[in-house]
Structures are given as structure tokens and as C-alpha cells.
Design a protein around this motif. Structure first.
Motif, PDB file in Angstrom:
ATOM      1  N   GLU A 179     -12.015  -0.841  -4.879  1.00  0.00           N
ATOM      2  CA  GLU A 179     -11.816  -0.263  -5.978  1.00  0.00           C
ATOM      3  C   GLU A 179     -10.473   0.674  -5.125  1.00  0.00           C
ATOM      4  OE1 GLU A 179     -14.348   1.204  -8.826  1.00  0.00           O
ATOM      5  OE2 GLU A 179     -14.531   2.618  -7.557  1.00  0.00           O
ATOM      6  N   ASP A 180     -10.200   0.604  -3.922  1.00  0.00           N
ATOM      7  CA  ASP A 180      -9.287   1.257  -3.117  1.00  0.00           C
ATOM      8  C   ASP A 180      -8.074   0.303  -2.424  1.00  0.00           C
ATOM      9  OD1 ASP A 180     -10.929   0.338  -1.753  1.00  0.00           O
ATOM     10  OD2 ASP A 180     -11.295   2.304   0.222  1.00  0.00           O
ATOM     11  N   ALA A 181      -8.358  -0.809  -3.092  1.00  0.00           N
ATOM     12  CA  ALA A 181      -7.369  -1.539  -1.977  1.00  0.00           C
ATOM     13  C   ALA A 181      -5.904  -1.050  -3.055  1.00  0.00           C
ATOM     14  CB  ALA A 181      -7.659  -3.727  -2.571  1.00  0.00           C
ATOM     15  N   PRO A 182      -4.925  -1.664  -2.099  1.00  0.00           N
ATOM     16  CA  PRO A 182      -3.338  -1.198  -2.914  1.00  0.00           C
ATOM     17  C   PRO A 182      -3.198  -2.448  -4.460  1.00  0.00           C
ATOM     18  CG  PRO A 182      -3.499  -2.081  -0.083  1.00  0.00           C
ATOM     19  CD  PRO A 182      -4.789  -2.243  -0.468  1.00  0.00           C
ATOM     20  N   GLN A 183      -2.888  -1.163  -5.391  1.00  0.00           N
ATOM     21  CA  GLN A 183      -2.911  -1.837  -6.428  1.00  0.00           C
ATOM     22  C   GLN A 183      -1.504  -2.712  -6.411  1.00  0.00           C
ATOM     23  OE1 GLN A 183      -4.294  -0.468  -9.469  1.00  0.00           O
ATOM     24  NE2 GLN A 183      -5.233  -0.129  -8.508  1.00  0.00           N
ATOM     25  N   LEU A 184      -0.808  -3.488  -5.206  1.00  0.00           N
ATOM     26  CA  LEU A 184       0.108  -4.096  -5.326  1.00  0.00           C
ATOM     27  C   LEU A 184      -1.009  -5.331  -5.145  1.00  0.00           C
ATOM     28  CD1 LEU A 184       3.107  -5.432  -5.677  1.00  0.00           C
ATOM     29  CD2 LEU A 184       2.793  -4.963  -2.812  1.00  0.00           C
ATOM     30  N   LYS A 185      -1.947  -5.147  -4.725  1.00  0.00           N
ATOM     31  CA  LYS A 185      -2.194  -6.884  -4.200  1.00  0.00           C
ATOM     32  C   LYS A 185      -3.411  -6.627  -5.289  1.00  0.00           C
ATOM     33  CE  LYS A 185      -2.731  -5.872   1.157  1.00  0.00           C
ATOM     34  NZ  LYS A 185      -3.228  -5.509   1.950  1.00  0.00           N
ATOM     35  N   ILE A 186      -3.988  -6.398  -5.982  1.00  0.00           N
ATOM     36  CA  ILE A 186      -5.126  -6.378  -6.835  1.00  0.00           C
ATOM     37  C   ILE A 186      -4.632  -6.208  -7.764  1.00  0.00           C
ATOM     38  CG2 ILE A 186      -6.199  -4.991  -8.754  1.00  0.00           C
ATOM     39  CD1 ILE A 186      -7.088  -3.068  -7.126  1.00  0.00           C
ATOM     40  N   GLN A 187      -2.559  -6.693  -8.181  1.00  0.00           N
ATOM     41  CA  GLN A 187      -2.032  -6.902  -9.572  1.00  0.00           C
ATOM     42  C   GLN A 187      -1.611  -8.170  -8.985  1.00  0.00           C
ATOM     43  OE1 GLN A 187       0.855  -3.240  -9.449  1.00  0.00           O
ATOM     44  NE2 GLN A 187      -0.220  -2.046 -10.150  1.00  0.00           N
ATOM     45  N   ARG A 188      -0.819  -8.763  -7.754  1.00  0.00           N
ATOM     46  CA  ARG A 188      -0.511 -10.204  -7.388  1.00  0.00           C
ATOM     47  C   ARG A 188      -1.695 -11.142  -7.473  1.00  0.00           C
ATOM     48  NH1 ARG A 188       4.879 -10.396  -5.804  1.00  0.00           N
ATOM     49  NH2 ARG A 188       5.384  -8.911  -5.342  1.00  0.00           N
ATOM     50  N   THR A 189      -2.695 -10.209  -7.708  1.00  0.00           N
ATOM     51  CA  THR A 189      -4.395 -11.225  -7.309  1.00  0.00           C
ATOM     52  C   THR A 189      -4.258 -11.771  -9.019  1.00  0.00           C
ATOM     53  OG1 THR A 189      -5.305 -10.287  -5.855  1.00  0.00           O
ATOM     54  CG2 THR A 189      -6.618 -11.626  -6.901  1.00  0.00           C
ATOM     55  N   LYS A 190      -3.952 -10.593  -9.610  1.00  0.00           N
ATOM     56  CA  LYS A 190      -4.560 -11.624 -11.611  1.00  0.00           C
ATOM     57  C   LYS A 190      -3.817 -11.759 -11.964  1.00  0.00           C
ATOM     58  CE  LYS A 190      -6.658  -6.873 -12.184  1.00  0.00           C
ATOM     59  NZ  LYS A 190      -6.908  -5.423 -13.030  1.00  0.00           N
ATOM     60  N   ALA A 191      -2.345 -11.238 -11.192  1.00  0.00           N
ATOM     61  CA  ALA A 191      -0.837 -12.294 -11.800  1.00  0.00           C
ATOM     62  C   ALA A 191      -1.319 -14.422 -11.354  1.00  0.00           C
ATOM     63  CB  ALA A 191       0.308 -11.759 -10.894  1.00  0.00           C
ATOM     64  N   LEU A 192      -1.444 -14.186 -10.516  1.00  0.00           N
ATOM     65  CA  LEU A 192      -2.239 -15.772  -9.142  1.00  0.00           C
ATOM     66  C   LEU A 192      -3.273 -16.403 -10.699  1.00  0.00           C
ATOM     67  CD1 LEU A 192      -1.669 -14.926  -5.856  1.00  0.00           C
ATOM     68  CD2 LEU A 192      -0.247 -16.855  -7.170  1.00  0.00           C
ATOM     69  N   GLY A 193      -3.636 -15.366 -11.545  1.00  0.00           N
ATOM     70  CA  GLY A 193      -4.238 -16.378 -12.614  1.00  0.00           C
ATOM     71  C   GLY A 193      -6.501 -15.831 -12.432  1.00  0.00           C
ATOM     72  N   ALA A 194      -6.627 -15.291 -11.275  1.00  0.00           N
ATOM     73  CA  ALA A 194      -7.659 -14.805 -11.057  1.00  0.00           C
ATOM     74  C   ALA A 194      -8.268 -14.096 -11.324  1.00  0.00           C
ATOM     75  CB  ALA A 194      -8.119 -14.407  -9.630  1.00  0.00           C
TER      76      ALA A 194
END
Length: 339
Positions: free
Chosen positions: A109-124
Motif C-alpha cells: 500500500e505504501d508503494a509510490p502512487q506513480l508506480k501503482i498507477q503505471r502498473t494499472k495503466a499497463l493493463g495489470a
């Protein structure tokens, strides 16, 4: 039940060469950069392998794409599951998107939001967990059992390691073109996938090059493990700004390679890592995240004497949280301001 991290390849130089063939047309050939301003600071020569310029912003794409490419066609519809604070997450997500099968990433949960958002944007699909109270591998195990998915370990998988080893293969070839023979290689190290992959590649190409791991203070499990001759754990699971290289303990596969290569360990503080982030921006014109700056930080802070020597260091990623990046730049500017 322990998560299966088996892989259909061995840890050999020939497998690194095969991985490079798989990655052609997908991964970037990142540059090996030299800056007089850095050379002057250390009174030696430093060459930077800029993996922050790699696809998805870190070296992780290499290992992820290679490992996913090894999954048999009949198993691909069941997809993959991975655990990551962000860079492995994006690498796996991008590789899965290219190869056409689903991915689920377990992220703190404390991962950088940018990394979470980009992971979702890649379809995962992203499943969040509490780093302090939940077991990410237990969550991943449940997802694998439920879906029949393949688990992609971020560093303790030989298919991932040889994929990361293509970084070392490029380093050796780029050094040869430049007429450079490095005395030392300093690599940002979490679980050891990148560093052991590079060490494996250089074992064939540059066997005399001394390998160093670089880690943040409090998470120097590799340095302590290499000194002890056996794998040891970190006491804490979180609490450093260097999120990209926070792991519980070395992976046994990478540790076996680095032990054989007689690697040594370097350790830097969070402040030194943040200083390196800002130095990279102001002086080298590179955007770097703190965990990916620990090798540079070890050089800038004098943790290793490079006078009269030639070193290659990795900058392993550039997926820095904007707020952390701003903090690093302000801190650096304040320290450099005239009294």
C-alpha cells in the motif's frame, strides 16, 4: 506450501545470450555514460549503465520479458502473478501486455502512487497489501492456486536473473568498444537479480572485475550475507526512501553467484541516496529514483576509493515519486546554497 519459483533455464552465460535474442526488438540497448564532473569528484573514471532509460523505466523489464517468454503457450491464458513495490510490477505488466496474457501484481500500500498507477495503466490488476501486517507471498500463493497462474519472482528465478544479465553482457561489449577495462562494478541491489545477472555475464567477459553490491542502511542484507558466508535477514521490512531495493533477504540463486564471484558490499544512508538523486539531475541530467541511486551514492559519498581506477555503476531505475524527487532537489539546493 512454498511458492514455486522454478524456471526452465540454468544460470549460465549461454542462457544470458539466449535471453538477449528474446529481448531484441523489445528491450532498449541502454547507454554506458561517462561524465567528467563525476570523474573529477572521484579522481578516477566512472561509467554509468543508465537503466533508468530502459523500457518501463528500469532494468526489470529485461528479466520479466525473458521469464514470461519461457512460459508455454498452453499455460499463458492462466496468466502470471508477481509481487513488487513497483519496478518489477511494471516490467511484468508490460511483458504480459506484449505477450498477450493477464497479470496480477501484489503491491504494498505504501508503494509510490506513480508506480501503482503505471502498473494499472499497463493493463495489470493490482492487489494491495499492508507491508507490516500481511504476507505478500501468501496472497500471491492464493492467487496462483485460484487461477492456475505462473508466479514470477522479482529476483529469485533463474529466468529472471539471466534476463537481467543481458545488462552485464551489454556493459562488457560497450566497455570493449570504448577500450575500457573496469576494475570494479557497483550495482544497486535488493534481492540480487540484477547484480547476480551482471556478475554472471562478467564472469565470462571480465573475470577480474570486482563486483560490489550497493544497498541502503538497515537493508544491507547482501553486504552482511556476503561477509558472513550465509544469507541473513533484515530486521525491518520498510522505512527507507529507497523502496526499489527493500527486500527481506538475498535470494539463494543470486547469492550463490555473488558468493562464487567473491562480491563485496557497500552501504549508504537515505540522505546519501537522496543527494545522489539530486546530483544525477543537476549534474548528469538524469532522472533517478532513490533505490536506483545507491550505487552512485556509494561513489559520491566515498564509500569506495576509486582514485586511479575505472568503475562501472548501475542506475537501475527512474520511476521516482514526484514528491520524493522534489524533496531531494530542495535538500540538495539548500546544502549547496552559499552561507
Amino acid at each position: 506450501m512454498v511458492l514455486d519459483v522454478s524456471s526452465p533455464v540454468e544460470l549460465t552465460f549461454s542462457e544470458i545470450e539466449k535471453a538477449r535474442t528474446r529481448l531484441q526488438g523489445y528491450a532498449s540497448l541502454t547507454p554506458l555514460l561517462n561524465y567528467p564532473v563525476l570523474d573529477e569528484q572521484v579522481n578516477g573514471r566512472v561509467f554509468i549503465k543508465a537503466e533508468n532509460l530502459q523500457r518501463t523505466g528500469s532494468f526489470k523489464f529485461r528479466g520479466a520479458f525473458n521469464r514470461l517468454s519461457l512460459i508455454p503457450q498452453e499455460q499463458r491464458p492462466s496468466g502470471v502473478v508477481a509481487c513488487s513495490s513497483g519496478n518489477h510490477a511494471q516490467g511484468v505488466a508490460a511483458a504480459a501486455k506484449i505477450l498477450g496474457f493477464p497479470a496480477v501484481i501484489v503491491m504494498p500500500e505504501d508503494a509510490p502512487q506513480l508506480k501503482i498507477q503505471r502498473t494499472k495503466a499497463l493493463g495489470a490488476q493490482v492487489v494491495l497489501y499492508d507491508r507490516e501486517s500481511e504476507d505478500r507471498e501468501a496472497i500471491a500463493r492464493g492467487l496462483c492456486e485460484e487461477r492456475g497462474a505462473t508466479f514470477i519472482h522479482p529476483y529469485n528465478d533463474s529466468g529472471v536473473i539471466v534476463g537481467q544479465g543481458t545488462t552485464g553482457l551489454e556493459i562488457a561489449e560497450q566497455c570493449e568498444v570504448l577500450g575500457v577495462t573496469p576494475d570494479v562494478l557497483i550495482s544497486c541491489t535488493g534481492g540480487g537479480g540484477l547484480t547476480s545477472g551482471i556478475a554472471l555475464a562478467l564472469e565470462d567477459k571480465l573475470p577480474e572485475c570486482q563486483i560490489y553490491t550497493a544497498e541502503p542502511a538497515g537493508f544491507d542484507d547482501y553486504a552482511r550475507s556476503l561477509e558472513a558466508g550465509t544469507r541473513v535477514r533484515n530486521a525491518a521490512l520498510g522505512g527507507s526512501v529507497c523502496d526499489a531495493v527493500l527486500t527481506e533477504m538475498p535470494g539463494d540463486k543470486g547469492f550463490s553467484v555473488l558468493s562464487r564471484r567473491h562480491a563485496k558490499g557497500l552501504c549508504v544512508t537515505d540522505d546519501e541516496a537522496m543527494n545522489a538523486v539530486a546530483f544525477a539531475y543537476f549534474e548528469l541530467k538524469l532522472v533517478v529514483e532513490p533505490g536506483a541511486a545507491v550505487a552512485l551514492a556509494s561513489v559520491l559519498s566515498g564509500k569506495i576509493d576509486l582514485a586511479g581506477k575505472t568503475a562501472v555503476i548501475t542506475i537501475s531505475g527512474g520511476n521516482v515519486d514526484p514528491a520524493i524527487f522534489e524533496r531531494a532537489l530542495k535538500q540538495y539546493s539548500a546544502e549547496k546554497a552559499p552561507a
